[in-house]
Design a protein around this motif. Structure first.
Motif, PDB file in Angstrom:
ATOM      1  N   ALA A   1      -6.929   8.109  -5.610  1.00  0.00           N
ATOM      2  CA  ALA A   1      -5.659   7.376  -5.593  1.00  0.00           C
ATOM      3  C   ALA A   1      -5.193   7.245  -4.147  1.00  0.00           C
ATOM      4  N   GLY A   2      -5.981   6.519  -3.360  1.00  0.00           N
ATOM      5  CA  GLY A   2      -5.667   6.349  -1.948  1.00  0.00           C
ATOM      6  C   GLY A   2      -4.562   5.334  -1.732  1.00  0.00           C
ATOM      7  N   GLN A   3      -3.988   5.340  -0.533  1.00  0.00           N
ATOM      8  CA  GLN A   3      -2.898   4.405  -0.252  1.00  0.00           C
ATOM      9  C   GLN A   3      -3.357   2.958  -0.371  1.00  0.00           C
ATOM     10  N   MET A   4      -4.671   2.703  -0.152  1.00  0.00           N
ATOM     11  CA  MET A   4      -5.176   1.339  -0.181  1.00  0.00           C
ATOM     12  C   MET A   4      -5.735   0.928  -1.544  1.00  0.00           C
TER      13      MET A   4
ATOM     14  N   GLN B   1       1.361  -3.578   6.189  1.00  0.00           N
ATOM     15  CA  GLN B   1       1.738  -2.710   7.310  1.00  0.00           C
ATOM     16  C   GLN B   1       0.970  -3.018   8.589  1.00  0.00           C
ATOM     17  N   HIS B   2      -0.260  -3.501   8.467  1.00  0.00           N
ATOM     18  CA  HIS B   2      -1.054  -3.834   9.650  1.00  0.00           C
ATOM     19  C   HIS B   2      -0.827  -5.298  10.011  1.00  0.00           C
ATOM     20  N   ILE B   3      -0.051  -5.515  11.063  1.00  0.00           N
ATOM     21  CA  ILE B   3       0.267  -6.879  11.491  1.00  0.00           C
ATOM     22  C   ILE B   3      -0.864  -7.455  12.337  1.00  0.00           C
TER      23      ILE B   3
ATOM     24  N   ALA C   1       0.835  -1.200   0.000  1.00  0.00           N
ATOM     25  CA  ALA C   1       0.000   0.000   0.000  1.00  0.00           C
ATOM     26  C   ALA C   1       0.871   1.251   0.000  1.00  0.00           C
ATOM     27  N   GLY C   2       0.367   2.299  -0.663  1.00  0.00           N
ATOM     28  CA  GLY C   2       0.982   3.614  -0.572  1.00  0.00           C
ATOM     29  C   GLY C   2       2.287   3.797  -1.312  1.00  0.00           C
ATOM     30  N   ARG C   3       2.585   2.947  -2.288  1.00  0.00           N
ATOM     31  CA  ARG C   3       3.821   3.099  -3.068  1.00  0.00           C
ATOM     32  C   ARG C   3       3.487   3.710  -4.426  1.00  0.00           C
ATOM     33  N   PHE C   4       4.129   4.827  -4.745  1.00  0.00           N
ATOM     34  CA  PHE C   4       3.880   5.530  -6.000  1.00  0.00           C
ATOM     35  C   PHE C   4       5.167   5.589  -6.822  1.00  0.00           C
TER      36      PHE C   4
ATOM     37  N   TYR D   1       7.795   4.753   1.834  1.00  0.00           N
ATOM     38  CA  TYR D   1       6.578   4.855   2.645  1.00  0.00           C
ATOM     39  C   TYR D   1       6.055   6.281   2.556  1.00  0.00           C
ATOM     40  N   THR D   2       4.899   6.462   1.944  1.00  0.00           N
ATOM     41  CA  THR D   2       4.421   7.802   1.607  1.00  0.00           C
ATOM     42  C   THR D   2       3.268   8.300   2.465  1.00  0.00           C
ATOM     43  N   TYR D   3       2.695   7.434   3.314  1.00  0.00           N
ATOM     44  CA  TYR D   3       1.507   7.877   4.050  1.00  0.00           C
ATOM     45  C   TYR D   3       1.859   8.993   5.031  1.00  0.00           C
ATOM     46  N   ARG D   4       1.094  10.086   4.955  1.00  0.00           N
ATOM     47  CA  ARG D   4       1.238  11.195   5.883  1.00  0.00           C
ATOM     48  C   ARG D   4      -0.145  11.546   6.432  1.00  0.00           C
ATOM     49  N   THR D   5      -0.219  11.646   7.753  1.00  0.00           N
ATOM     50  CA  THR D   5      -1.501  11.848   8.421  1.00  0.00           C
ATOM     51  C   THR D   5      -2.239  13.065   7.893  1.00  0.00           C
TER      52      THR D   5
END
Length: 385
Positions: free
Chosen positions: A303-306, A218-220, A31-34, A75-79
């Motif tokens: 174009a969400g991370q998921m 990412q979610h274990i 997830a979240g790779r561009f 890792y591109t996710y930013r809150t």
């Protein structure tokens, strides 16, 4: 295409018992790779397996990718980029202020990401400490904030300028591999009066709502309120209060806790429910996909991370969509490392006579309210408007 090496987590992250494998997803995207250009094959993939504890029914991944790869390479996710950030942080802070009435606390935010939450706590907190591996170390005495760019397990707490009495963590505990080590650190560092407030996605809602597209590398851990309560009980903490947030991940729990004793809870999830609901999830996606491919020249929106994870579960893998529209200028002209569609900013395309398929499931309601299109196809139910 690089197959990322993994290790197996065959023991329960809560009680340490054996974990039974339930679902396997081969060659699963990240997830979240561009990417700056289209790739015929994904640059990085890894198998993903989901399991359940034979003893306490905790749900978790069995195949684990090294955190250094997940959070330091692309890792591109930013809150602050999440469209729900402001409203959800408000819910979280209001909950804290109702419980923690002492003035000017020293706040430690574990998994502070881009400092979004600590930034809005400037007037509330007397001093702020952030910890996250995506950050760089700095101390700003004027603004009473310090940040440490590392995993919390690697931090020397004596380096903090002042000792925290309020420890917070939003959507971080599910990322942590060794939850026992993590909670032992917190127990050793916390005082009896220290309040801890965590938020995490509700796995019970995920399973019941057929949102298996929320399972990713990412979610274990996939906690319910009961399984999280059991985890903290085993490490000497008790629940003080809780609140359910319906607007994040389809449902998330905010749990406040501190040192103490409590009766262990029983997790409600079981292997039959998880497997049976997954079959319903697959059937639903086949129907949605068959409906989608009937249309020509369909734009994706969101174009969400998921989005790559959502695409993985569709038979077509979104291969019929050539353009995905998004409101984020930073994504304009980029591609996912799994989907060949080009991402184009929303200002460049007139959708008034077009058909749109919403490709960011959790943003569906917001997208519908903000676009004008001839036809909109929703991703989570078979409905065209």
């Amino acid at each position: 295409m690089n197959m990322i090496m993994e290790k197996r987590l065959d023991y329960c992250g809560i009680c340490g018992s054996d974990v039974k494998e339930l679902l396997t997803f081969p060659e699963f995207p990240f997830a979240g790779r561009f990417m700056k250009k289209v790739c015929e094959q994904p640059e990085y993939i890894a198998d993903l397996s989901l399991g359940i504890c034979n003893r306490c029914n905790h749900v978790q991944l069995i195949t684990i990718v090294e955190p250094d790869f997940l959070y330091t390479k692309g890792y591109t996710y930013r809150t602050s980029k999440n469209f729900l950030t402001d409203s959800n942080q408000k819910v979280f802070l209001e909950f804290i202020k109702e419980l923690y009435t002492e003035k000017s606390p020293t706040v430690l935010d574990i998994g502070c990401n881009d400092l979004s939450l600590l930034s809005v706590m400037g007037d509330y907190a007397g001093y702020r400490i952030g910890v996250d591996p995506i950050q760089s170390d700095f101390i700003d005495n004027h603004n009473k904030i310090e940040v440490h760019g590392n995993f919390i397990e690697e931090i020397n707490w004596s380096a903090f300028q002042t000792k925290p009495n309020l420890i917070i963590s939003r959507h971080n505990i599910e990322h942590i591999l060794d939850t026992s080590k993590f909670l032992n650190i917190l127990w050793n560092k916390a005082e009896k009066t220290t309040l801890l407030v965590f938020e995490f996605p509700d796995a019970e809602a995920m399973i019941n709502n057929l949102r298996y597209d929320q399972i990713f590398h990412q979610h274990i851990h996939y906690f319910t309120r009961d399984s999280f309560t059991q985890l903290i009980n085993l490490h000497g903490f008790e629940v003080v209060a809780s609140k359910y947030n319906t607007k994040m991940w389809g449902g998330s729990w905010i749990i406040a806790f501190r040192k103490g004793n409590e009766t262990l809870s029983q997790n409600k999830l079981n292997d039959k429910l998880i497997v049976n609901n997954y079959e319903q999830f697959k059937s639903k996606n086949v129907i949605i996909d068959e409906h989608l491919i009937k249309y020509s020249d369909v734009y994706g929106y969101g174009a969400g991370q998921m989005t790559p994870v959502f695409a993985y579960h569709l038979p077509s893998k979104l291969s019929t969509i050539k353009i995905i529209i998004d409101d984020d200028h930073e994504k304009d002209g980029k591609y996912f490392d799994y989907i060949n569609a080009k991402i184009v900013h929303s200002s460049q395309i007139d959708l008034s006579s077009s058909t749109v398929f919403i490709t960011s499931v959790d943003a569906a309601a917001t997208i519908i309210n903000n676009i004008v299109a001839r036809k909109i196809i929703l991703p989570n139910i078979l409905l065209t408007i």
